[in-house]
Scaffold this active site. Structure first.
Site, mmCIF file in Angstrom:
data_model
loop_
_atom_site.group_PDB
_atom_site.id
_atom_site.type_symbol
_atom_site.label_atom_id
_atom_site.label_comp_id
_atom_site.label_asym_id
_atom_site.label_seq_id
_atom_site.Cartn_x
_atom_site.Cartn_y
_atom_site.Cartn_z
ATOM 1 N N HIS A 99 -15.735 1.290 20.427
ATOM 2 C CA HIS A 99 -15.624 0.316 18.932
ATOM 3 C C HIS A 99 -16.177 -0.888 20.577
ATOM 4 O O HIS A 99 -16.673 -1.079 21.677
ATOM 5 C CB HIS A 99 -13.850 -0.335 19.418
ATOM 6 C CG HIS A 99 -13.883 -1.566 17.723
ATOM 7 N ND1 HIS A 99 -14.429 -3.004 18.262
ATOM 8 C CD2 HIS A 99 -13.763 -1.203 16.985
ATOM 9 C CE1 HIS A 99 -13.763 -3.739 17.548
ATOM 10 N NE2 HIS A 99 -13.567 -2.632 16.191
ATOM 11 N N GLU A 101 -15.382 -3.841 20.535
ATOM 12 C CA GLU A 101 -14.969 -5.344 21.840
ATOM 13 C C GLU A 101 -14.680 -3.682 22.979
ATOM 14 O O GLU A 101 -14.921 -5.052 24.089
ATOM 15 C CB GLU A 101 -13.601 -5.715 20.953
ATOM 16 C CG GLU A 101 -13.732 -6.342 19.821
ATOM 17 C CD GLU A 101 -12.700 -6.789 18.995
ATOM 18 O OE1 GLU A 101 -11.674 -5.153 19.354
ATOM 19 O OE2 GLU A 101 -13.161 -6.587 17.823
ATOM 20 N N GLY A 178 -14.058 -9.338 12.269
ATOM 21 C CA GLY A 178 -12.952 -10.844 12.181
ATOM 22 C C GLY A 178 -13.633 -12.257 12.304
ATOM 23 O O GLY A 178 -13.345 -12.803 12.584
HETATM 24 P P1 13P Z 1 -11.492 -6.869 11.153
HETATM 25 O O1 13P Z 1 -11.653 -6.079 9.663
HETATM 26 O O2 13P Z 1 -10.555 -7.793 11.587
HETATM 27 O O3 13P Z 1 -13.317 -7.632 11.140
HETATM 28 O O4 13P Z 1 -12.384 -5.946 12.559
HETATM 29 C C1 13P Z 1 -12.628 -4.787 11.878
HETATM 30 C C2 13P Z 1 -12.644 -4.053 12.858
HETATM 31 O O5 13P Z 1 -13.062 -4.490 13.647
HETATM 32 C C3 13P Z 1 -12.227 -3.016 12.792
HETATM 33 O O6 13P Z 1 -12.140 -1.849 13.815
#
Ligand code: 13P
Length: 257
Positions: A99, A101, A178
Site C-alpha cells: 500500500h 502508505e 484520502g
Molecule cells: P480512500 O478510499 O480513503 O481514498 O483510501 C483508499 C485506500 O487507500 C484503500 O487502500
C-alpha cells in the site's frame, strides 16, 4: 467489471481504525446489508487486533477477512511483526501488500513488496498488491513507467499462472487516496487496462483475463457505479467509505448490479 472471466472483489481497507468491539458491531450491521450480494466477493482488511473478533463475527456469512500487511520472513526474532502463517491460522484469506502508505511511511521498496508477495503465497494467502503513481509522477507523464516497475517487481515472486490466480492487483493513484478526488473512470480504466497488458505479456492472454484488478482512491457510494462500469476495473479497495457500513454496503450493491 467483466464477470464472465473474473471475480469482482470489493475490499475495505480500514487502515488504523476500529477497535475489536467496533469491528464486531460494524460486521453485524454489514452482514445484513450485503446478504443478497452474490455477484461479488466482500473482504474487510483490518488491523491485526481486529482479526480474531472479525473472523468470529463473519463465520456464518460470505464476508472474508484480510490483513493490511505481513512480514516477509516466516518466523524469528522480528519484534512487533506478524507472519503470513500467523494470519492464515487466524482465518485470514487476503493480505494487502505494498500500500502506498507503507511505501511512504514504512519505506517499503518494490523489492520488499516482492518478498512479501512471496511470503503471502507461501503461507497460502491471497495478495492484494497495490500500485500507483504520485501526483508529481502523473504530472511528469511517467505514470505507466512507475506502475510497470511496481507490477513487474511483483512478477518476480509470481513464477507461474497457478500463483497468479492468488493475486489481485489494486491500482491506487496516490493523489486520489484520502483526498476526496477520485480518478475519473477513464483514468482508472486506462491504467487498469495497462496493468492487464503487462500481465498478458508475462503470463498470456488466458491468465491475464482472469486476474481481478481493483481501483482504489476516494471510491464511494456516489462514484462506484461509474468506476466499476469500466471493463478492466474489477472491484474496489476502499478506505474512508469502508468505515461506515451503509456507505460500504452501497458500494457492494453497485458492484452487484
Ligand atoms: P480512500 O478510499 O480513503 O481514498 O483510501 C483508499 C485506500 O487507500 C484503500 O487502500
Amino acid at each position: 467489471m467483466n464477470r464472465r472471466y473474473r471475480k469482482t472483489i470489493i475490499a475495505g481497507n480500514w487502515k488504523m481504525n476500529k477497535t475489536p468491539t467496533e469491528a464486531r458491531a460494524l460486521a453485524e450491521t454489514l452482514k445484513t446489508r450485503v446478504a443478497r450480494c452474490k455477484w461479488c466477493e466482500v473482504v474487510l482488511c483490518v488491523p491485526f487486533t481486529d482479526i480474531v473478533s472479525l473472523t468470529r463475527a463473519t463465520k456464518d456469512c460470505r464476508i472474508s477477512v484480510g490483513a493490511q500487511n505481513l512480514h516477509q520472513e516466516e518466523s524469528g526474532a522480528y519484534t512487533g511483526e506478524v507472519s503470513g502463517k500467523m494470519l492464515k491460522d487466524a482465518g485470514v484469506k487476503y493480505v494487502i501488500i505494498g500500500h502506498s502508505e507503507r511505501r511512504q511511511y514504512a519505506g517499503e521498496s518494490n523489492e520488499l513488496v516482492a518478498r512479501k508477495v512471496k511470503a503471502a503465497l507461501t503461507a497460502g494467502l491471497r495478495a492484494i498488491v497495490c500500485v500507483g503513481e504520485t501526483l508529481k509522477e502523473r504530472d511528469m507523464g511517467v505514470t505507466n513507467e512507475v506502475v510497470a516497475l511496481q507490477v513487474r517487481s511483483a512478477f518476480d515472486s509470481i513464477p507461474t499462472t497457478d500463483e497468479l490466480k492468488k493475486i489481485v492487483f489494486a491500482y491506487e493513484p496516490v493523489w486520489a487516496i484520502g483526498t476526496g478526488r477520485n480518478a475519473t473512470p477513464e483514468q482508472a480504466a486506462e491504467v487498469c487496462t495497462y496493468i492487464r497488458t503487462l500481465i498478458r505479456k508475462k503470463y498470456g492472454a488466458r491468465a491475464a483475463r482472469a486476474v481481478t484488478i481493483q481501483y482504489g482512491g476516494s471510491m464511494n457510494a456516489d462514484n462506484a457505479r461509474e468506476l466499476l462500469a469500466q471493463l478492466d476495473v474489477d472491484g474496489g479497495l476502499i478506505g474512508g467509505a469502508s468505515l461506515d457500513p451503509d456507505s460500504f454496503a452501497a458500494i457492494v450493491q453497485a458492484a452487484n448490479q
